[in-house]
Design a protein around this motif. Structure first.
Motif, PDB file in Angstrom:
ATOM      1  N   ASN A  20       0.843  -1.193   0.000  1.00 29.88           N
ATOM      2  CA  ASN A  20       0.000   0.000   0.000  1.00 29.88           C
ATOM      3  C   ASN A  20       0.872   1.234   0.000  1.00 29.88           C
ATOM      4  OD1 ASN A  20      -2.032   1.872   0.281  1.00 29.88           O
ATOM      5  ND2 ASN A  20      -2.370   1.471   2.453  1.00 29.88           N
ATOM      6  N   ALA A  21       0.653   2.110  -0.974  1.00 32.02           N
ATOM      7  CA  ALA A  21       1.287   3.427  -0.974  1.00 32.02           C
ATOM      8  C   ALA A  21       0.468   4.300  -0.030  1.00 32.02           C
ATOM      9  CB  ALA A  21       1.308   4.004  -2.381  1.00 32.02           C
ATOM     10  N   ALA A  22       0.770   4.176   1.244  1.00 29.53           N
ATOM     11  CA  ALA A  22      -0.026   4.782   2.309  1.00 29.53           C
ATOM     12  C   ALA A  22       0.374   6.227   2.568  1.00 29.53           C
ATOM     13  CB  ALA A  22       0.161   3.967   3.596  1.00 29.53           C
ATOM     14  N   VAL A  32      -4.330   4.594  -4.328  1.00 34.91           N
ATOM     15  CA  VAL A  32      -4.076   3.208  -3.953  1.00 34.91           C
ATOM     16  C   VAL A  32      -4.486   2.969  -2.506  1.00 34.91           C
ATOM     17  CG1 VAL A  32      -2.236   1.522  -3.528  1.00 34.91           C
ATOM     18  CG2 VAL A  32      -2.229   2.862  -5.630  1.00 34.91           C
ATOM     19  N   ASP A  33      -4.129   3.886  -1.638  1.00 36.75           N
ATOM     20  CA  ASP A  33      -4.435   3.752  -0.208  1.00 36.75           C
ATOM     21  C   ASP A  33      -5.939   3.597   0.022  1.00 36.75           C
ATOM     22  OD1 ASP A  33      -3.901   3.686   2.545  1.00 36.75           O
ATOM     23  OD2 ASP A  33      -3.737   5.862   2.716  1.00 36.75           O
ATOM     24  N   GLY A  34      -6.714   4.470  -0.569  1.00 39.69           N
ATOM     25  CA  GLY A  34      -8.167   4.397  -0.420  1.00 39.69           C
ATOM     26  C   GLY A  34      -8.741   3.123  -1.010  1.00 39.69           C
ATOM     27  N   ALA A  35      -8.228   2.719  -2.175  1.00 40.03           N
ATOM     28  CA  ALA A  35      -8.724   1.500  -2.827  1.00 40.03           C
ATOM     29  C   ALA A  35      -8.444   0.273  -1.963  1.00 40.03           C
ATOM     30  CB  ALA A  35      -8.080   1.343  -4.205  1.00 40.03           C
ATOM     31  N   GLY A  40     -10.330  -3.920   1.057  1.00 41.92           N
ATOM     32  CA  GLY A  40      -9.866  -4.813   2.118  1.00 41.92           C
ATOM     33  C   GLY A  40     -10.793  -4.875   3.314  1.00 41.92           C
ATOM     34  N   GLY A  41     -11.582  -3.814   3.507  1.00 42.19           N
ATOM     35  CA  GLY A  41     -12.549  -3.814   4.595  1.00 42.19           C
ATOM     36  C   GLY A  41     -12.014  -3.270   5.913  1.00 42.19           C
ATOM     37  N   PRO A  42     -12.859  -3.293   6.927  1.00 45.54           N
ATOM     38  CA  PRO A  42     -12.559  -2.634   8.198  1.00 45.54           C
ATOM     39  C   PRO A  42     -11.430  -3.279   9.002  1.00 45.54           C
ATOM     40  CG  PRO A  42     -14.637  -3.843   8.351  1.00 45.54           C
ATOM     41  CD  PRO A  42     -14.206  -3.874   6.904  1.00 45.54           C
TER      42      PRO A  42
END
Length: 168
Positions: A20-22, A32-35, A40-42
């Motif tokens: 993840n490019a967080a 990418v982070d949001g996707a 991926g879920g909670p």
């Protein structure tokens, strides 16, 4: 380690680790982070919050990497890394390469054999795609790691063609 380039959606990669490019908060964002957080879920957000409450109270530093569950993603883990914001006035390429190195180190520590990377910092952090590919491949093509297969996942056709051109 063998490295391949593909055009696609990183959240759909069937690998051990999705990178993840967080952002430094680890609490989700755009691109990418949001996707990754949405798909991926909670569970991912819950583990990121726990990391912030324990080891990363001020957030994850640029170039560093940390792992969480992958939640509903096809991977086993997500390795979060924070890329540098591009600057024409300051060479931050070592920090960008650190993202790839540290993500590989964390993946190796987890026992991962396969990993998928986005093109870190090339979105909202505005790193030029051709140089972002050069920085990524400088690490991925030479890394000494127990990870056997790395995939650089390019989101759109122009970026994929740029990556193919850079690779030669």
């Amino acid at each position: 380690m063998h490295t391949t380039l593909i055009q696609g959606d990183i959240t759909r990669q069937d690998v051990d680790v999705i990178v993840n490019a967080a952002n430094s908060s680890l609490l989700g964002g755009g691109g990418v982070d949001g996707a990754i957080h949405r798909r991926g879920g909670p569970e991912i957000l819950a583990e990121c919050r726990a990391l912030r409450a324990s080891h990363y109270g001020r957030g994850l530093a640029t170039g560093q990497a940390v792992a969480t569950t992958a939640g509903n993603l096809p991977a086993r883990w997500v390795v979060h890394t924070v890329g540098p914001v591009y600057s024409a006035a300051e060479d931050r390429s070592e920090l960008l390469r650190d993202c790839y190195r540290n993500a590989l180190r964390v993946a190796g520590d987890l026992g991962a054999r396969t990993i998928a990377f986005p093109l870190i910092s090339s979105g909202v952090y505005r790193w030029p795609a051709d140089d972002a590919v050069r920085q990524a491949l400088a690490v991925l093509d030479t890394a000494e790691t127990s990870v056997e297969q790395a995939t650089l996942v390019l989101f759109d056709a122009p970026t994929y063609e740029t990556a193919r051109s850079v690779r030669g």
